[in-house]
Write an enzyme that holds these catalytic residues in place. Structure first.
Site: not given
Ligand code: NAI
Ligand code: FAD
Length: 475
Positions: A281, A454
């Site tokens: 996150g 299509h």
């Molecule tokens: P995320 O919120 O998507 O995922 C973080 C994951 O880490 C969650 O599943 C959480 O449960 C897990 N987690 C948290 N603490 C943990 C721990 N101590 N040990 C193991 N797992 C743990 O956040 P992420 O992937 O860092 O991305 C941040 C944000 O960036 C996303 O929420 C999104 O909004 C944005 N983003 C969007 C993209 C897109 O639109 N395609 C692509 C990449 C990022």
């Protein structure tokens, strides 16, 4: 006052707000501190420099690599040995980033937005506005009637584990690895973990993803998440759920990173990897802004406190994008930026969070808009559900990519579309139709009655709409 508006941050929220405000006749300055390697400005924020754009460039390149290596034979194309030139792939990615940086500088000029390269901080509240101090290349003191804080977010670190961007990586390091790691560990099976994990797996790394929650992709529709887990596992991502990280220990210089963790059953496990990405996150970025000089408040998690219209409690100061509540998505930041600019010009815009689409650019792609089936169930809402598999879609068969399905959820009584979920080819593009439909409060029948070309993947959307009424034509 020097300006009507100062925008702090030129990410997708800030640069779009600045352009829209300038289009509406306001005098605008935009300040951003991001620098390219040669020290010049690199507007575009996280999204352009170390987020959306470079990750999609690497996803595309790595998908070509995997596809040419393994997916051509069924088309009757024989390919000799395929060689990876990672340095060139990274250089291309950087070139794409640069084109976007330059594009924003051009747009600022075109729209007469004054751009300053440097770090901004609130200096004082002054009569009729605010004084902003800029340090760095374009050192200056500016005054404006209004300020938009669009300073974005930064990666959240595991307590006690610093990013060195060589072996313990945030998204920044994971987009710039100079060598494919033999073994890569990823903490957090969220959007970044899955996208970057896919890139390095396709390029040859053995990728292990450790996720704290017992359920996979909790924000997605459960049926989509289940299919995604099946596909990613089949591709070779080792995704372990319900783990608890106990220790992360980077060994001496250039050595591996050692992890200790408890698995879902509580048994202690160890893992040794050559590179570890922590993607658990992101946190709002307000360091050095001196918000306290003008009384702008942050909440207990560090987000700037705003109302539904992005107003802070200090009249004249607004905040948008990742630094405020709501999904951390570039297009959400942009919509808020446009809305605030239009509010400043006396208009009455509206941003509907319920129709903000989500996309995960893995293969298969995952995209959704609106409510999930589990959320509708929990809310006790009566709904209809219709799904259509890409397996039964002619274009998907011709493409050779029949994974996944489109699922539509509509109100049981009114037939209004409540949510659409896609996993499969070009889900990122297909979801736009659903977002448009939901913005117009369309019913599933509306989509079912619209002529779709299509053979296209979009016919799966029409068929999912028909499926809500139990009358698919091709399945
Ligand atoms: P995320 O919120 O998507 O995922 C973080 C994951 O880490 C969650 O599943 C959480 O449960 C897990 N987690 C948290 N603490 C943990 C721990 N101590 N040990 C193991 N797992 C743990 O956040 P992420 O992937 O860092 O991305 C941040 C944000 O960036 C996303 O929420 C999104 O909004 C944005 N983003 C969007 C993209 C897109 O639109 N395609 C692509 C990449 C990022
Ligand atoms: P940012 O883009 O973070 O921009 C903030 C800017 O403010 C930065 O340039 C920063 O240097 C500047 N700044 C901060 N403080 C100051 C200061 N005091 N003075 C001057 N300048 C300052 N979202 C999507 O929608 N689609 C995706 O595909 C996607 N992929 C992503 C992939 C990755 C790896 C990551 C990390 C994120 C991804 N995101 C994606 C999320 C997206 O990048 C963010 O939601 C978006 O960048 C937020 O925009 P913003 O304008 O609020 O902030």
């Amino acid at each position: 006052m020097d300006h009507d508006l100062i925008v702090i941050g030129a990410g997708p929220g800030g640069y779009i707000a600045a352009i829209r405000a300038a289009q509406l006749g306001l005098s605008v300055a935009c300040i951003d501190e991001w620098s390219r390697d040669d020290g010049g400005p690199a507007p575009g924020g996280t999204c352009t420099n170390v987020g959306c754009i470079p990750s999609k460039a690497m996803l595309q390149s790595s998908e070509h690599y995997e596809h040419i290596g393994h997916g051509m034979a069924e088309h009757g194309i024989e390919v000799g040995s395929v060689k990876l030139d990672l340095a060139r792939m990274l250089a291309r990615k950087q070139q794409v980033v640069r084109q976007n940086n330059d594009g924003i500088l051009y747009l600022f000029k075109k729209n007469k937005v004054k751009f300053l390269h440097g770090r901004a901080a609130f200096a004082a509240k002054v009569d009729g506005g605010f004084e902003i101090e800029v340090s760095g290349a374009d050192k200056a003191t500016l005054r404006a009637r209004h300020v938009i804080v669009a300073t974005g977010s930064r990666p959240r670190a595991l307590p006690g584990v610093e990013f060195d961007e060589k072996r313990v990586l945030s998204n920044t390091g994971a987009l710039a690895l100079q060598k494919v790691p033999e073994r890569m560990g990823i903490i957090g099976a969220g959007v970044i973990g899955l996208e970057m994990g896919s890139v390095w797996r396709r390029l040859g790394a053995k990728v292990t993803v450790l996720e704290a929650l017992p359920e996979f992709l909790g924000a997605a529709d459960a049926q989509v998440a289940k299919e995604a887990m099946k596909q990613f596992t089949r591709q070779g991502l080792d995704i372990q759920l319900g783990v608890k990280i106990a220790e992360v220990k980077p060994a001496a210089k250039n050595g591996p990173v050692k992890l200790r963790y408890a698995d879902a059953k509580g048994a202690e496990q160890t893992l040794e990897v050559d590179a570890l990405m922590v993607s658990i996150g992101r946190v709002p970025h307000t360091e050095g802004l001196q918000l306290d000089k003008v009384g702008v408040k942050t909440d207990e998690r560090g987000f700037v406190v705003v109302d539904g219209d992005c107003r802070t409690e200090v009249p004249g100061v607004w905040a948008i994008g990742d630094v405020v509540r709501g999904p951390m998505l570039a297009h959400k930041a942009e919509e808020e930026g446009v809305a605030v600019a239009e509010r400043l010009a006396g208009q009455k815009p509206h941003v509907d969070f319920n129709t903000v689409p989500w996309v995960i650019y893995t293969s298969p792609e995952i995209a959704w808009v609106g409510q999930t089936e589990q959320a509708l169930k929990a809310a006790g809402r009566a709904y209809k559900s219709g799904s259509f598999p890409f397996m039964a879609n002619g274009r998907a068969r011709a493409l050779g990519d029949t994974t996944g399905f489109v699922k539509m959820l509509s109100d049981a009584t009114t037939d209004e579309i409540l949510g659409v979920h896609v996993i499969g080819p070009m889900a990122s593009e297909l979801i736009a139709e659903a977002a448009v439909a939901m913005e117009f409060k369309a019913s599933a029948e509306d989509i079912a009655r619209i002529c779709h070309a299509h053979p296209t993947l979009s016919e799966a959307m029409k068929e999912a709409a028909l499926a809500t009424d139990g009358r698919t034509l091709n399945f």
